[in-house]
Write a protein that holds these residues in place. Structure first.
Motif, PDB file in Angstrom:
ATOM      1  N   PRO A 138       0.803  -1.223   0.000  1.00  0.00           N
ATOM      2  CA  PRO A 138       0.000   0.000   0.000  1.00  0.00           C
ATOM      3  C   PRO A 138       0.833   1.268   0.000  1.00  0.00           C
ATOM      4  N   SER A 139       2.110   1.165   0.398  1.00  0.00           N
ATOM      5  CA  SER A 139       2.974   2.340   0.449  1.00  0.00           C
ATOM      6  C   SER A 139       4.412   1.918   0.228  1.00  0.00           C
ATOM      7  N   ASP A 188      -0.494   2.632  -4.326  1.00  0.00           N
ATOM      8  CA  ASP A 188      -0.664   4.086  -4.321  1.00  0.00           C
ATOM      9  C   ASP A 188       0.711   4.738  -4.393  1.00  0.00           C
TER      10      ASP A 188
END
Length: 340
Positions: A8-9, A48
């Motif tokens: 996610p990051s 993302d």
């Protein structure tokens, strides 16, 4: 075919890569005296790409340098004036003390060709506008001539970037011959995902996934202790969200905005100007890019006013994430008791 692991990051990906390389390395690589632990063939994906920043006490980063490098690339530059100011170590990559050839990726991607033809970036965007599902929008960096001289001090680590427009999103795939997972990868992913976000804005597309492929992923032996600190810090919750939300580049960002930021950056870098938050707020720039200029002003104060703390009004005007990074990177330049 198995897709690369998705995160996610970048902070989550960074910790996972460090753990994998340090605990499951395949080779001890001694190339050019830079002893490292290495795995061959490493990949990951960011869901993302805006979540590109690190907020780790055991790995304080320089947010000023992150934007400086990305803007140096976007400006298509080879000269050392900008990049050498924010990272003096980059001067060691130069033959003539004036320019960098191999790792000046932006000169190979964004600068017009000597014959005046459009840049590789402009041609790729033109292709994607004409053929929305094209697989051909590839931005090559590494060239055959880069291998002409054994022992060249500045060989490109980046092989190339590929832009893929799918279903209203712009995805990007990066191919690298080598990456230092603790050092270069942190800066590279920041710059490349920012370039991806800028390209999406130019095409009017939403930001898609970012995929990072590396031939030789390694961690220097000298950095193993730092890597261990990061792994200890992230062990309790490897999938934890970053401490701060990611800033979003305006979808109406243009080359004019980039040029304006670079013009003001030069004034600040050369100490020809000093800006208050009110001065920056009055510039014809979106808030996103005003925040970047505030970081450059903070750096101007750090360099030119070494005995003084960074102006408190400036710190208060920064987005919380950028302020957190500044305070951890330069704790002695923040007024006593002000670190959150």
């Amino acid at each position: 075919m198995i897709a690369p692991p998705a995160f996610p990051s970048f902070q989550c990906a960074y910790a996972a890569v460090l753990r994998h390389v340090t605990e499951h390395y395949e080779f001890v690589n001694l190339a050019r005296g830079n002893d490292s632990h290495e795995i061959i063939g490493a990949s990951f994906r960011l869901i993302d790409p805006r979540q590109r920043a690190l907020y780790l006490t055991n790995r304080p980063v320089n947010p000023v340098y992150h934007y400086a490098e990305a803007l140096w690339y976007l400006g298509g530059m080879r000269n050392l004036d900008l990049i050498g100011h924010y990272a003096t170590r980059r001067r060691a990559d130069s033959r003539d003390g004036t320019t960098i050839e191999g790792s000046s990726y932006g000169a190979r991607i964004f600068a017009p060709r000597p014959d005046g033809a459009p840049s590789a970036f402009d041609r790729a965007l033109e292709l994607l506008r004409a053929e929305k599902d094209s697989k051909r929008a590839y931005l090559p960096v590494f060239e055959a001539g880069d291998l002409d001289e054994i022992g060249h001090p500045d060989l490109p680590c980046l092989v190339g970037l590929q832009l893929l427009a799918r279903d209203g999103y712009l995805h990007m795939v990066t191919y690298m011959r080598a990456n230092d997972a603790n050092r270069g990868m942190v800066c590279d992913v920041y710059s490349f995902t920012l370039i991806q976000e800028f390209a999406a804005a130019q095409l009017g597309l939403r930001l898609g996934d970012y995929t990072h492929h590396v031939g030789s992923m390694h961690v220097g032996v000298r950095d193993l202790a730092r890597a261990a600190g990061v792994l200890e810090e992230t062990a309790a919750d490897p999938e934890a969200a970053p401490l701060f939300p990611a800033p979003v580049m305006p979808r109406n960002t243009t080359w004019t905005h980039i040029s304006t930021v670079l013009e003001h950056e030069e004034l600040l870098r050369t100490n020809q100007a000093q800006y208050t938050p009110t001065d920056v707020a009055g510039l014809d720039l979106p808030r996103y890019w005003q925040q970047v200029l505030l970081l450059f002003e903070a750096h101007r104060q750090i360099v030119n006013c070494p005995a003084d703390p960074i102006d408190q009004q400036l710190l208060d005007a920064l987005e919380p994430g950028a302020r957190w990074q500044i305070e951890r990177r330069w704790p002695t330049r923040v007024a006593a008791g002000e670190i959150a």
